[in-house]
Design an enzyme around this catalytic site. Structure first.
Site: not given
Length: 327
Positions: A111, A192, A195
């Protein structure tokens, strides 16, 4: 009964991957465990959030917990920020955590990559995640493979605390179901289903309309060849779709393979879309009922009150062991 703790961030729309990999397991666990299932809004703010969107998504995720089958009479459903003990223990565990441990966390590296400035919260939040688990002295933590590193840090911090202040914390264990724990992206089975993926076609949101679901599955990436066969190493894309079919239909993987033996991808994907629609339509109706009734606020309040009772005992014990002056 053993204690279970898990949570989902209210950032982005919950996906079919969240439902199969997390929510369905929550529903199973609630029957014979003491369960705390939270919306982790404190974790969400490690990256900037629009306040109005955060409020809406927080309530939406909580309502989806209940719509998916979590019974507030059996499991506590609440907002992380409504149980203040999470943040208090989080700070105390931060003082036991080394910078080296935090620097090695994969999610922080991912991130923060390419960013000139990174908030300190993104760096230290694994200590808060450890506190989420240890504040209830949880036995089991339903986690995906990508979260096992956080659980390992939690176990390290629990052991460090026990060595320094006396045996108190249990060593929490991961709960990882053998099948369906990790649903992959529709456009790239090496990743994966997430969202946070900017490509809406990569995932099925739990509140997608039937037509949106049909369109996304019809466009899902498939492997070369025609055979509907479960082979994650050589046919990862189709294997992912078979897993979704199995999890939403109740059929075994072998039964899905047998049903489409000799058929091509087209009929399989068309049927898969209807299986997913049939699985999600009742959930979506329950979700709409919950939101319209306004009952989710009282569910969250009651869940936070019950969770706080357990959390306060742990916090008081930890403060005493660490040498804080009693209040």
């Amino acid at each position: 009964m053993k204690r279970v703790l898990s949570g989902i961030q209210p950032s982005g729309k919950l996906t079919l991957g969240n439902y199969i990999g997390a929510l369905k397991n929550f529903v199973t666990l609630q029957h014979d465990h003491v369960c705390n299932f939270m919306v982790v809004d404190l974790h969400a703010i490690t990256v900037p959030q629009n306040p109005a969107d955060l409020r809406e998504q927080s309530e939406s995720v909580a309502a989806l917990f209940v719509a998916a089958g979590i019974d507030p009479a059996k499991a506590n459903v609440y907002m992380q920020s409504h149980v203040r003990q999470h943040a208090q223990l989080g700070w105390m565990l931060t003082t036991l955590t080394s910078m080296g441990e935090l620097e090695r966390m994969t999610q922080f590296k991912d991130k923060s990559a390419g960013k000139e400035s990174v908030g300190a919260g993104l760096f230290v939040y694994p200590a808060l995640m450890a506190a989420d688990i240890l504040i209830y002295n949880a036995d089991l933590v339903p986690v995906g493979e990508d979260q096992k590193q956080h659980l390992e840090l939690t176990r390290d911090l629990a052991g460090r605390f026990n060595n320094r202040y006396g045996e108190y914390f249990k060593m929490p264990e991961p709960y990882i179901p053998k099948v369906g724990a990790r649903i992959m992206s529709l456009d790239d089975a090496s990743k994966k289903m997430s969202k946070s993926n900017p490509n809406p076609g990569s995932m099925i949101a739990l509140l997608d309309t039937p037509d949106e679901i049909r369109k996304k599955i019809s466009r899902a990436t498939t492997d070369s060849g025609r055979e509907v066969r479960f082979d994650p190493a050589n046919k990862p894309e189709v294997s992912n779709l078979i897993t979704i079919y199995s999890q939403c239909s109740g059929l075994s993987v072998a039964e899905v393979e047998a049903r489409y033996e000799g058929q091509m991808y087209g009929p399989f994907k068309k049927d898969l879309a209807e299986v997913v629609v049939s699985e999600l339509e009742p959930l979506q109706q329950r979700y709409r009922d919950i939101r319209q009734s306004g009952e989710i606020r009282s569910i969250l309040r009651q869940g936070a009150e019950k969770a706080s009772e357990m959390a306060e005992k742990t916090l008081t014990d930890v403060q005493q062991l660490m040498g804080f002056l009693p209040y």
